[in-house]
Design an enzyme around this catalytic site. Structure first.
Site, PDB file in Angstrom:
ATOM      1  N   CYS A  21      11.821  -1.110   6.776  1.00 23.22           N
ATOM      2  CA  CYS A  21      12.694  -1.719   5.783  1.00 23.22           C
ATOM      3  C   CYS A  21      12.356  -1.181   4.391  1.00 23.22           C
ATOM      4  CB  CYS A  21      12.508  -3.234   5.830  1.00 23.22           C
ATOM      5  SG  CYS A  21      13.606  -4.145   4.753  1.00 23.22           S
ATOM      6  N   PRO A  22      13.350  -0.763   3.640  1.00 28.05           N
ATOM      7  CA  PRO A  22      14.790  -0.918   3.822  1.00 28.05           C
ATOM      8  C   PRO A  22      15.483   0.318   4.405  1.00 28.05           C
ATOM      9  CG  PRO A  22      14.411  -0.272   1.570  1.00 28.05           C
ATOM     10  CD  PRO A  22      13.042  -0.334   2.256  1.00 28.05           C
TER      11      PRO A  22
END
Length: 81
Positions: free
Chosen positions: A19-20
């Site tokens: 993430c992201p």
């Protein structure tokens, strides 16, 4: 359920990304797709179990199917408007 994943018109391998990055890659890929086309996403980041459904809802795409009981996770999304 695996049969539905084989119908995808596009595929995105997000294995090893955290993430992201997976959602950023999904967004970039979906932008290049036509409305109604489908994308298979393969990922192993646990955050995708939350992020990809949220992305679909926020961007008006359809989460057609997901398999998150074990890694790699699979998501099939259909591009909306």
């Amino acid at each position: 359920m695996n049969d539905v994943f084989s119908t995808a018109q596009h595929k995105l391998d997000a294995l090893g990304l955290r993430c992201p990055e997976p959602v950023m890659m999904v967004r970039k890929t979906v932008r290049q797709m036509a409305q109604g086309e489908t994308l298979l996403i393969i990922a192993d980041d646990p955050a995708t179990t939350r992020d990809i459904p949220s992305f679909c809802e926020f961007m008006d795409h359809t989460l057609v199917a997901s398999e998150t009981s074990q890694t790699p996770y699979q998501y099939l999304i259909k591009k909306g408007l």
